[in-house]
Scaffold this active site. Structure first.
Site, PDB file in Angstrom:
ATOM      1  N   ALA A  41      18.135  -1.128 -29.781  1.00  0.00           N
ATOM      2  CA  ALA A  41      17.242  -0.685 -30.863  1.00  0.00           C
ATOM      3  C   ALA A  41      16.628  -1.889 -31.573  1.00  0.00           C
ATOM      4  O   ALA A  41      15.432  -1.870 -31.922  1.00  0.00           O
ATOM      5  CB  ALA A  41      18.021   0.188 -31.843  1.00  0.00           C
ATOM      6  N   ASN A  42      17.414  -2.941 -31.769  1.00  0.00           N
ATOM      7  CA  ASN A  42      16.860  -4.138 -32.432  1.00  0.00           C
ATOM      8  C   ASN A  42      15.689  -4.709 -31.621  1.00  0.00           C
ATOM      9  O   ASN A  42      14.657  -5.094 -32.173  1.00  0.00           O
ATOM     10  CB  ASN A  42      17.932  -5.229 -32.570  1.00  0.00           C
ATOM     11  CG  ASN A  42      19.078  -4.821 -33.481  1.00  0.00           C
ATOM     12  OD1 ASN A  42      18.971  -3.858 -34.227  1.00  0.00           O
ATOM     13  ND2 ASN A  42      20.179  -5.554 -33.411  1.00  0.00           N
ATOM     14  N   GLU A 139      25.084  -2.948 -23.633  1.00  0.00           N
ATOM     15  CA  GLU A 139      25.926  -2.091 -24.487  1.00  0.00           C
ATOM     16  C   GLU A 139      25.944  -0.649 -23.990  1.00  0.00           C
ATOM     17  O   GLU A 139      26.375   0.252 -24.711  1.00  0.00           O
ATOM     18  CB  GLU A 139      25.444  -2.159 -25.941  1.00  0.00           C
ATOM     19  CG  GLU A 139      25.759  -3.509 -26.581  1.00  0.00           C
ATOM     20  CD  GLU A 139      25.297  -3.652 -28.024  1.00  0.00           C
ATOM     21  OE1 GLU A 139      25.922  -4.404 -28.774  1.00  0.00           O
ATOM     22  OE2 GLU A 139      24.286  -3.024 -28.400  1.00  0.00           O
ATOM     23  N   GLY A 251      19.115 -13.009 -31.795  1.00  0.00           N
ATOM     24  CA  GLY A 251      18.892 -13.001 -30.343  1.00  0.00           C
ATOM     25  C   GLY A 251      18.042 -11.797 -29.930  1.00  0.00           C
ATOM     26  O   GLY A 251      17.140 -11.906 -29.084  1.00  0.00           O
ATOM     27  N   ASP A 252      18.305 -10.660 -30.545  1.00  0.00           N
ATOM     28  CA  ASP A 252      17.519  -9.451 -30.233  1.00  0.00           C
ATOM     29  C   ASP A 252      16.086  -9.605 -30.723  1.00  0.00           C
ATOM     30  O   ASP A 252      15.138  -9.154 -30.067  1.00  0.00           O
ATOM     31  CB  ASP A 252      18.151  -8.223 -30.905  1.00  0.00           C
ATOM     32  CG  ASP A 252      19.593  -8.038 -30.485  1.00  0.00           C
ATOM     33  OD1 ASP A 252      19.902  -8.345 -29.317  1.00  0.00           O
ATOM     34  OD2 ASP A 252      20.407  -7.605 -31.316  1.00  0.00           O
TER      35      ASP A 252
HETATM   36  O1  RIB Z   1      22.905  -8.395 -31.694  1.00  0.00           O
HETATM   37  C1  RIB Z   1      23.232  -7.838 -32.932  1.00  0.00           C
HETATM   38  C2  RIB Z   1      23.673  -6.425 -32.739  1.00  0.00           C
HETATM   39  O2  RIB Z   1      24.869  -6.407 -31.994  1.00  0.00           O
HETATM   40  C3  RIB Z   1      23.995  -5.690 -34.004  1.00  0.00           C
HETATM   41  O3  RIB Z   1      22.894  -4.998 -34.535  1.00  0.00           O
HETATM   42  C4  RIB Z   1      25.141  -4.779 -33.602  1.00  0.00           C
HETATM   43  O4  RIB Z   1      24.833  -3.445 -33.730  1.00  0.00           O
HETATM   44  C5  RIB Z   1      25.485  -5.169 -32.166  1.00  0.00           C
HETATM   45  O5  RIB Z   1      24.946  -4.305 -31.254  1.00  0.00           O
END
Ligand code: RIB
Length: 306
Positions: A41-42, A139, A251-252
């Site tokens: 989502a990020n 994930e 990183g995201d």
């Molecule tokens: O990379 C950061 C993310 O890692 C967080 O937002 C947390 O939810 C995990 O998924």
């Protein structure tokens, strides 16, 4: 549609701490924030904030977090047609601890994210086929990642794989089918078993992946910058010096912004430079998605219009 993120969402429970308690100890922490997160989502939000049309294939639970997560994605203009609820399951959550040096420690409880299965990729096929890029992280179940990589290959859609969190179970025959492999230095160390203290060591570890058949390796190294390694070439892009407050989700931020500029311009170096600036700005604010800058903030910071 520009970008499909097939991946996770989480609710971030962020505690800002002075120090971690020891076993049996209770400590007071100065602050707490709850926000939307999850690596998938990020990355989707980062790309959408830059102006990409993004769809997300993901699963939420049937708890009080679920509707808020969907509303949050939609608030950024992200297509949630394939964001589904799993009955009887909790949404993914991530307790996060951020210390005074802005470093974080993250636990993830995957919840509904574990139920994103390969069939979910095929169910979204008609819409996915229209995307210019697929973005993946780790994930969700590996079988789903592998199906998404195959799907990208079947339809000539480039694939970015961010191996986070890193697992040695990752099958490198699939990694070799991705167009960009984007670990941070810790993930690179876990996946190669090689030291990553110095830039030279990072380059050597990345070259071992290239020698195994991985196409482009982009290593994000936080305040040390970014290293892009391809067959026979390595480029360093320096980071920006900023006052870091909270590095969670940086990183995201990099990956989502990189995805956007790569789709728009097909210029890897430009995409790395813009994403480096986007990630740098993100660490100057608290929170995960809530810390991501706008396109104007990024372009003003870089003093460019792309
Ligand atoms: O990379 C950061 C993310 O890692 C967080 O937002 C947390 O939810 C995990 O998924």
């Amino acid at each position: 549609m520009d970008i499909a993120v097939i991946g996770s969402n989480m609710v971030d429970l962020i505690s800002y701490i002075d120090k971690m308690p020891r076993e049996g100890e209770t400590l007071e922490a100065p602050d707490f924030e709850i926000g939307c997160g999850g690596k998938g989502a990020n990355q989707a939000v980062a790309a959408a904030k830059m102006g990409s049309k993004v769809m997300m294939v993901t699963k939420v639970g049937d708890d009080l977090f679920a509707d808020n997560t969907i509303k949050n994605l939609e608030g950024y203009g992200i297509d949630t047609e394939f964001t589904n609820k799993v009955l009887g399951t909790s949404s993914g959550v991530a307790p996060i601890f951020v210390d005074p040096e802005s470093k974080n420690r993250i636990l993830i409880i995957k919840g509904a994210n574990q139920y994103l299965i390969p069939e979910d990729v095929d169910r979204a096929a008609e819409k996915l086929k229209k995307c210019a890029l697929i973005v993946l992280q780790l994930e969700i179940p590996l079988e789903t990642i592998y199906r998404a990589i195959e799907f990208g290959n079947e339809h000539g859609i480039p694939v970015i794989l961010n191996p986070a969190p890193a697992t040695k179970d990752l099958d490198f025959s699939y990694v070799c089918k991705c167009d960009f492999f984007i670990p941070n230095e810790t993930e690179l160390e876990i996946l190669t078993g090689m030291p990553v203290e110095t830039e030279e060591q990072i380059k050597t570890a990345a070259i071992t992946l290239i020698d195994k058949g991985v196409k482009d390796v982009i290593v994000t190294m936080g305040s040390r910058g970014v290293m892009w390694v391809t067959k026979g070439e390595a480029h360093m892009v320096d980071s920006y010096k900023v006052d870091a407050i909270d590095t969670t989700g940086a990183g995201d931020a990099f990956i989502g912004c990189f995805a956007h500029y790569f789709v728009q311009n097909n210029d890897v170096l430009l995409a790395i430079k813009m994403a480096t600036a986007f990630a740098a700005l993100s660490v100057t604010k608290r929170g995960t998605q809530s810390s991501y800058p706008s396109i104007d903030e990024v372009e003003n910071f870089m003093n460019v219009r792309v």
